[in-house]
Design a protein around this motif. Structure first.
Motif, PDB file in Angstrom:
ATOM      1  N   GLY A 109      44.073  38.948  36.496  1.00 43.15           N
ATOM      2  CA  GLY A 109      43.510  39.998  37.510  1.00 43.15           C
ATOM      3  C   GLY A 109      42.831  39.242  38.754  1.00 43.15           C
ATOM      4  N   ALA A 110      42.001  40.179  39.403  1.00 44.32           N
ATOM      5  CA  ALA A 110      41.114  39.693  40.582  1.00 44.32           C
ATOM      6  C   ALA A 110      39.957  38.849  39.780  1.00 44.32           C
ATOM      7  N   GLU A 111      39.485  37.928  40.497  1.00 46.97           N
ATOM      8  CA  GLU A 111      38.545  37.240  39.854  1.00 46.97           C
ATOM      9  C   GLU A 111      37.152  37.337  40.768  1.00 46.97           C
ATOM     10  N   SER A 112      37.133  38.354  41.886  1.00 45.22           N
ATOM     11  CA  SER A 112      35.949  38.269  42.629  1.00 45.22           C
ATOM     12  C   SER A 112      35.893  39.713  43.059  1.00 45.22           C
ATOM     13  N   LEU A 166      47.191  40.835  52.351  1.00 44.38           N
ATOM     14  CA  LEU A 166      46.330  40.698  51.537  1.00 44.38           C
ATOM     15  C   LEU A 166      46.287  39.306  50.676  1.00 44.38           C
ATOM     16  N   LEU A 167      47.570  39.092  50.241  1.00 45.50           N
ATOM     17  CA  LEU A 167      47.816  37.581  49.735  1.00 45.50           C
ATOM     18  C   LEU A 167      47.381  36.832  50.395  1.00 45.50           C
ATOM     19  N   SER A 168      47.752  36.619  51.820  1.00 43.04           N
ATOM     20  CA  SER A 168      47.350  35.458  52.546  1.00 43.04           C
ATOM     21  C   SER A 168      45.849  35.308  52.709  1.00 43.04           C
ATOM     22  N   CYS A 169      45.002  36.566  52.726  1.00 43.31           N
ATOM     23  CA  CYS A 169      43.648  36.609  52.920  1.00 43.31           C
ATOM     24  C   CYS A 169      42.976  35.778  51.500  1.00 43.31           C
ATOM     25  N   VAL A 170      43.530  36.525  50.416  1.00 44.52           N
ATOM     26  CA  VAL A 170      43.064  35.782  49.017  1.00 44.52           C
ATOM     27  C   VAL A 170      43.268  34.368  49.110  1.00 44.52           C
ATOM     28  N   LYS A 171      44.377  33.704  49.388  1.00 40.77           N
ATOM     29  CA  LYS A 171      44.564  32.618  49.195  1.00 40.77           C
ATOM     30  C   LYS A 171      43.402  31.806  50.153  1.00 40.77           C
ATOM     31  N   ALA A 172      43.388  32.326  51.311  1.00 45.75           N
ATOM     32  CA  ALA A 172      42.170  31.505  52.400  1.00 45.75           C
ATOM     33  C   ALA A 172      40.826  31.334  51.870  1.00 45.75           C
ATOM     34  N   VAL A 173      40.585  32.568  51.224  1.00 46.90           N
ATOM     35  CA  VAL A 173      39.175  32.991  50.581  1.00 46.90           C
ATOM     36  C   VAL A 173      39.178  31.895  49.600  1.00 46.90           C
ATOM     37  N   ARG A 174      40.144  31.824  48.562  1.00 48.59           N
ATOM     38  CA  ARG A 174      40.030  30.869  47.547  1.00 48.59           C
ATOM     39  C   ARG A 174      39.757  29.428  47.984  1.00 48.59           C
ATOM     40  N   ALA A 216      38.727  28.216  50.776  1.00 45.11           N
ATOM     41  CA  ALA A 216      37.495  27.895  51.411  1.00 45.11           C
ATOM     42  C   ALA A 216      36.454  28.165  50.455  1.00 45.11           C
ATOM     43  N   GLU A 217      36.585  28.404  49.214  1.00 37.41           N
ATOM     44  CA  GLU A 217      35.559  28.526  48.118  1.00 37.41           C
ATOM     45  C   GLU A 217      34.584  29.558  48.337  1.00 37.41           C
ATOM     46  N   LYS A 228      47.910  37.023  62.117  1.00 38.75           N
ATOM     47  CA  LYS A 228      47.586  35.377  61.439  1.00 38.75           C
ATOM     48  C   LYS A 228      46.049  34.870  61.675  1.00 38.75           C
ATOM     49  N   ASP A 229      45.383  35.882  62.449  1.00 37.46           N
ATOM     50  CA  ASP A 229      43.886  35.514  62.491  1.00 37.46           C
ATOM     51  C   ASP A 229      43.148  36.045  61.664  1.00 37.46           C
ATOM     52  N   ILE A 230      43.619  37.180  60.959  1.00 34.91           N
ATOM     53  CA  ILE A 230      42.743  37.922  60.055  1.00 34.91           C
ATOM     54  C   ILE A 230      42.198  36.968  58.962  1.00 34.91           C
ATOM     55  N   PRO A 231      42.775  36.199  58.095  1.00 32.29           N
ATOM     56  CA  PRO A 231      42.194  35.392  57.334  1.00 32.29           C
ATOM     57  C   PRO A 231      41.221  34.242  57.554  1.00 32.29           C
ATOM     58  N   GLU A 232      41.316  33.821  58.948  1.00 29.30           N
ATOM     59  CA  GLU A 232      40.310  32.910  59.474  1.00 29.30           C
ATOM     60  C   GLU A 232      39.262  33.765  59.837  1.00 29.30           C
ATOM     61  N   PHE A 233      39.376  35.037  60.393  1.00 28.06           N
ATOM     62  CA  PHE A 233      38.033  35.730  60.507  1.00 28.06           C
ATOM     63  C   PHE A 233      37.403  36.079  59.278  1.00 28.06           C
ATOM     64  N   LEU A 234      38.123  36.189  58.067  1.00 23.91           N
ATOM     65  CA  LEU A 234      37.226  36.816  57.028  1.00 23.91           C
ATOM     66  C   LEU A 234      36.487  35.279  56.196  1.00 23.91           C
ATOM     67  N   VAL A 235      37.213  34.399  56.488  1.00 27.27           N
ATOM     68  CA  VAL A 235      36.592  33.230  55.848  1.00 27.27           C
ATOM     69  C   VAL A 235      35.513  32.971  56.822  1.00 27.27           C
ATOM     70  N   THR A 236      35.522  32.917  58.069  1.00 28.78           N
ATOM     71  CA  THR A 236      34.330  32.809  58.989  1.00 28.78           C
ATOM     72  C   THR A 236      33.120  33.814  58.513  1.00 28.78           C
ATOM     73  N   LEU A 237      33.460  34.969  58.118  1.00 33.19           N
ATOM     74  CA  LEU A 237      32.473  36.002  57.841  1.00 33.19           C
ATOM     75  C   LEU A 237      31.923  35.596  56.617  1.00 33.19           C
ATOM     76  N   GLY A 238      32.711  35.149  55.568  1.00 33.17           N
ATOM     77  CA  GLY A 238      32.322  34.802  54.083  1.00 33.17           C
ATOM     78  C   GLY A 238      31.506  33.631  54.259  1.00 33.17           C
ATOM     79  N   LYS A 239      31.849  32.702  54.867  1.00 36.67           N
ATOM     80  CA  LYS A 239      30.651  31.463  55.112  1.00 36.67           C
ATOM     81  C   LYS A 239      29.389  31.876  55.675  1.00 36.67           C
ATOM     82  N   THR A 240      29.564  32.717  56.752  1.00 41.36           N
ATOM     83  CA  THR A 240      28.220  33.128  57.116  1.00 41.36           C
ATOM     84  C   THR A 240      27.340  34.017  56.475  1.00 41.36           C
TER      85      THR A 240
END
Length: 520
Positions: free
Chosen positions: A369-372, A397-405, A407-408, A476-488
């Protein structure tokens, strides 16, 4: 009073369901006509019109051993591969052949699982705080009262003039996981063992927080408040416009909160004056299981108020457990005393009443299951399955989870997000710190998959707020938005919630870089 309906009594309705279901899948009736019929039985055809789903009501989110055994057996015997834990604490079985749908709807009754009223214009699954009875710090155990209401509401399945949906929830603390303060009818526990009652709330189009219509209600009296809700809608509900046939629209049609409260209390007085005996007495169960002295260590383990016992949290990505994991867990729990599963409104499963060693085994069985925190994000089943869905929320959701993983992004830098494929809010997008709702957007003359962004929703009692609609982002832009937010957020050294409170304007400012201009 005897308000309980024997689940087996619903078998008399099953021949009509089978006849109509076979007719639909043979192409003899339209999808629209079938949907208007099949919702009564907790089933809908999927988008392709070739297979269907069945919604198993798990009253108060509780999957007892008997219900768990039936569900696992059904999954194995019928080779069911798509399972969904819903935000209304039910289990949906998908990609079913018509004969399987009808067979399971009937066979489930023998295990106490009723699908009747699982869709359509009927009382839906009664919701309850998933850790009720085992949670440290809860006001009191509301589970037996939620179960009593679930049984009583089955008497209204064939009642006239029901709202398009009637959702009832119970909360055992201000955490308000079931959104009791903004359901059609909600019972929020108080420290003194009573309930405050909220009415005419709900998510989706025209979202509304509930109106507190009563305070300090003795639990023995709650069925009177259920009856009054039905009578209020019978008198004042909108039957002419199906889109407005929900209790929350009565806040406006009756001229505001105070007028609605007055109308509701008048109906409540009628119920009490009728002489009908709706008083209830429930049995509050206790767990006497002995601990084994082991202390499991995992962020997925919660210590219960019963000393030495534990709960394990399992959140399959998107609320979709694999058939193999579900059945392995069911097989193990069958031999574990007092253990059961409680479904949560965020699509998690809580496996309760475990000793330390048992918790360690369940952790192993549910490691897929979820790891975070971010991976516990909520999603409806999505437009690839749902007839009315606009966007494939599970795909997003799956594309966002992959992008966030990839991007560590560290755990805690992003919150749990909520994704709905359409305005119906089955993914509860209006309650999360970040939510998305399926949409379409035309750019350069071409329509693209997109989602409307909501921010700063909150479900906590006393601080409830609906998310603010910010604008539309291409899918298509949502995973990038969340990765940018997470890094910030990660660079700040804070978790997302702390960062957002310290920078209240920053989230909206960052989102602006990804929004599609309204003029496009």
């Amino acid at each position: 009073m005897n308000y309980k309906i024997d689940p087996q009594s619903w078998k008399q309705d099953m021949p009509a369901f089978r006849k109509k279901t076979i007719a639909f899948y043979n192409g003899e009736i339209t999808k629209k006509d079938y949907k208007g019929f099949s919702g009564l039985y907790g089933s809908y055809a999927q988008k392709d019109g070739k297979k269907g789903m069945l919604r198993l009501r798990m009253t108060a989110g509780r999957i007892t051993k008997e219900k768990l055994a039936f569900t696992a057996k059904a999954i194995q015997e019928h080779k069911i591969s798509r399972i969904h834990f819903t935000t209304c604490q039910t289990v949906q079985l998908h990609d079913l052949q018509p004969d399987t749908i009808c067979t399971l709807a009937e066979e489930a009754l023998s295990s106490g699982i009723v699908t009747m009223g699982g869709g359509g214009d009927f009382p839906r699954n009664v919701m309850c705080s998933p850790l009720s009875g085992v949670e440290s710090g809860e006001y009191f155990d509301v589970l037996p009262y939620a179960e009593a209401v679930g049984e009583y509401l089955m008497n209204f399945i064939k009642a006239p003039k029901m709202p398009r949906k009637l959702k009832v929830g119970f909360s055992n603390s201000p955490a308000n996981l079931t959104h009791a303060t903004y359901r059609d009818l909600g019972f929020a526990a108080n420290k003194n063992g009573t309930f405050d009652v909220y009415s005419a709330g709900g998510l989706g189009n025209n979202p509304r927080l509930g109106i507190r219509v009563a305070e300090s209600v003795p639990p023995s009296k709650i069925l009177y408040y259920i009856k009054a809700m039905w009578l209020t809608f019978c008198a004042y509900g909108n039957y002419e416009n199906r889109a407005k046939a929900r209790t929350r629209y009565m806040q406006d049609s009756l001229g505001g909160a105070e007028n609605y409260k007055k109308a509701y209390l008048e109906k409540l007085d009628e119920v009490f004056a009728s002489g009908e005996d709706l008083d209830i007495t429930v049995n509050v169960s206790s767990v006497s299981k002995q601990p084994d002295g082991n202390t499991p260590e995992s962020s997925r383990v919660i210590a219960q108020k019963q000393e030495g016992l534990y709960t394990v949290i399992w959140h399959p990505i998107g609320g979709q457990p694999s058939a193999e994991s579900f059945c392995r867990l069911a097989e193990y729990l069958a031999g574990i005393r007092d253990a059961e599963i409680r479904l949560s409104p965020d699509e998690s499963a809580y496996i309760v009443n475990l000793t330390g060693k048992e918790a360690e085994k369940v952790l192993e069985l549910t490691k897929d299951g979820a790891e975070s925190l971010f991976e516990t994000s909520v999603s409806c089943i999505g437009a690839s399955i749902c007839q009315i869905g606009l966007r494939d929320s599970q795909e997003l959701l799956l594309s966002c989870v992959k992008a966030v993983r990839d991007a560590e992004i560290p755990d805690g830098a992003l919150p749990q997000i909520h994704i709905s494929g359409c305005p119906s809010s089955c993914g509860t997008h209006q309650t999360g710190e970040i939510g998305f709702r399926g949409a379409a957007k035309s750019v350069d003359g071409k329509v693209h998959p997109a989602f409307v962004l909501y921010i700063n929703g909150c479900q906590t009692q006393g601080n409830e707020s609906m998310g603010k609609e910010i604008g539309t982002i291409l899918q298509k832009d949502i995973p990038e938005f969340l990765v940018t937010l997470g890094k910030t957020v990660a660079l700040s050294g804070q978790d997302f919630h702390t960062w957002r409170n310290a920078n209240p304007e920053e989230l909206e400012r960052m989102a602006a870089d990804y929004l599609i201009a309204r003029s496009e």
